[in-house]
Design an enzyme around this catalytic site. Structure first.
Site, PDB file in Angstrom:
ATOM      1  N   ASP A  39       0.896  -1.047   0.107  1.00 53.83           N
ATOM      2  CA  ASP A  39       0.124  -0.028  -0.160  1.00 53.83           C
ATOM      3  C   ASP A  39       0.726   1.183  -0.129  1.00 53.83           C
ATOM      4  OD1 ASP A  39      -2.354  -1.398  -0.044  1.00 53.83           O
ATOM      5  OD2 ASP A  39      -2.610  -1.176   2.214  1.00 53.83           O
ATOM      6  N   TYR A  67       5.611  -8.827   8.577  1.00 51.75           N
ATOM      7  CA  TYR A  67       5.420  -7.530   8.462  1.00 51.75           C
ATOM      8  C   TYR A  67       5.535  -7.204  10.043  1.00 51.75           C
ATOM      9  CZ  TYR A  67       3.082  -7.902   4.169  1.00 51.75           C
ATOM     10  OH  TYR A  67       2.852  -8.122   2.804  1.00 51.75           O
ATOM     11  N   ASP A  81      -7.402   1.214   7.661  1.00 52.50           N
ATOM     12  CA  ASP A  81      -6.223   1.770   8.018  1.00 52.50           C
ATOM     13  C   ASP A  81      -6.424   3.438   8.445  1.00 52.50           C
ATOM     14  OD1 ASP A  81      -6.159   3.312   5.702  1.00 52.50           O
ATOM     15  OD2 ASP A  81      -4.422   1.878   4.784  1.00 52.50           O
ATOM     16  N   ARG A 176      -4.103  -5.003   7.211  1.00 53.53           N
ATOM     17  CA  ARG A 176      -5.297  -4.188   7.550  1.00 53.53           C
ATOM     18  C   ARG A 176      -6.439  -4.920   8.074  1.00 53.53           C
ATOM     19  NH1 ARG A 176      -7.182  -1.424   2.560  1.00 53.53           N
ATOM     20  NH2 ARG A 176      -5.856  -2.195   1.020  1.00 53.53           N
TER      21      ARG A 176
END
Length: 302
Positions: A39, A67, A81, A176
């Site tokens: 993203d 992550y 998010d 997310r």
């Protein structure tokens, strides 16, 4: 033309496509691709494939990814998010009742396979239309759930309403959405506050370099210092060297036999090998067929 893979640090504000476009400008070549979209506001590891290595993009996009993220409990947004519009906030008194033990239990319950519904603000196409284009028009459609695998989640810090986590997951997992789903399980909602991709395959965030560093490396003539060669990315496959008389066969992508190899190795049926010429040039991947004792082309890198 440059061939190989560079571990790029994607900075905030860039799409993965932006990074590829800028790399084309920096290196003056068109044949460039990336392994796995990030993203725009996420940062971290974005392996970029150059030249012959672009044939690796589909293979390496399948790899598991790591992550580091911060989940903010009590806030739900339309993008899942903090870049999106807040659509729901939990009652502050209810939020105060959430304990660290409840958070641990909820987070750990997502380890393993689960069906994840992708967010509307994503590049997934349904009936030829990207979901984010529909979302920007205020439309929401039914999305089929996709099976993803959360290999592990380690909570590194809890400072409610924030929870820091390290996640290892399969390709196609939306972190997310994972945060959103954990928040829903706790009954207070949640959004992802930040995201750093820390590892893809062998590429780690501490070894990644920015676009400006790549420009500097180009100007200094040391870009090769940051390249992982194509065949090195495939070193988990055993090496097969063909004899000099079989070189023409492999250069044309033809079948060759066990008798055409320099090193006689015990191969299993269906085994994939890296094929090299007598002089050490990497040609591609071949599959061994035991019954006929032949090697058939699988993916060529000429």
């Amino acid at each position: 033309m440059i061939h190989g893979v560079i571990n790029v640090y994607k900075e905030p504000g860039f799409t993965s496509h932006d990074v590829v476009a800028k790399m084309r400008g920096i290196l003056k070549q068109k044949k460039i691709g990336h392994m796995g979209t990030l993203d725009p506001n996420a940062v971290g590891v974005l392996p970029v494939c150059l030249g012959k290595a672009t044939k690796l993009c589909d293979v390496l996009s399948e790899k598991d990814k790591c992550y580091y993220t911060t989940m903010l409990l009590g806030v739900t947004t339309n993008t899942q998010d903090m870049t999106g519009e807040v659509i729901r906030e939990a009652n502050p008194e209810l939020l105060k009742t959430i304990t660290e033990n409840q958070v641990y239990e909820a987070v750990k319950s997502f380890i393993g396979e689960y069906d994840q519904i992708p967010p509307m603000f994503s590049a997934i196409k349904i009936k030829g239309q990207k979901l984010y284009e529909l979302a920007r028009r205020g439309e929401e459609i039914e999305r089929p759930a996709r099976r993803c695998n959360i290999i592990d989640i380690t909570i590194t810090k809890i400072d409610l309403p924030r929870v820091d986590m390290h996640v290892i997951c399969s390709k196609g997992t939306y972190i997310r959405t994972l945060c959103n789903d954990i928040g829903e399980k706790l009954g207070v909602g949640a959004s992802m506050e930040n995201l750093v991709r820390t590892q893809v395959e062998r590429f780690k965030v501490e070894d990644s370099i920015t676009l400006s560093q790549i420009e500097y490396a180009r100007d200094c003539g040391i870009i090769d210092d940051y390249l992982v060669p194509v065949d090195e990315m495939l070193e988990h496959h055993s090496k097969c060297i063909v004899s000099k008389h079989a070189e023409k066969l492999v250069r044309n992508g033809n079948i060759f036999t066990s008798g055409d190899t320099m090193l006689k190795m015990q191969q299993q049926d269906g085994q994939i090998v890296r094929v090299y010429t007598y002089e050490g040039e990497f040609i591609g991947l071949y599959i061994f067929e035991e019954q006929r004792q032949i090697y058939k082309p699988h993916k060529m890198f000429l």
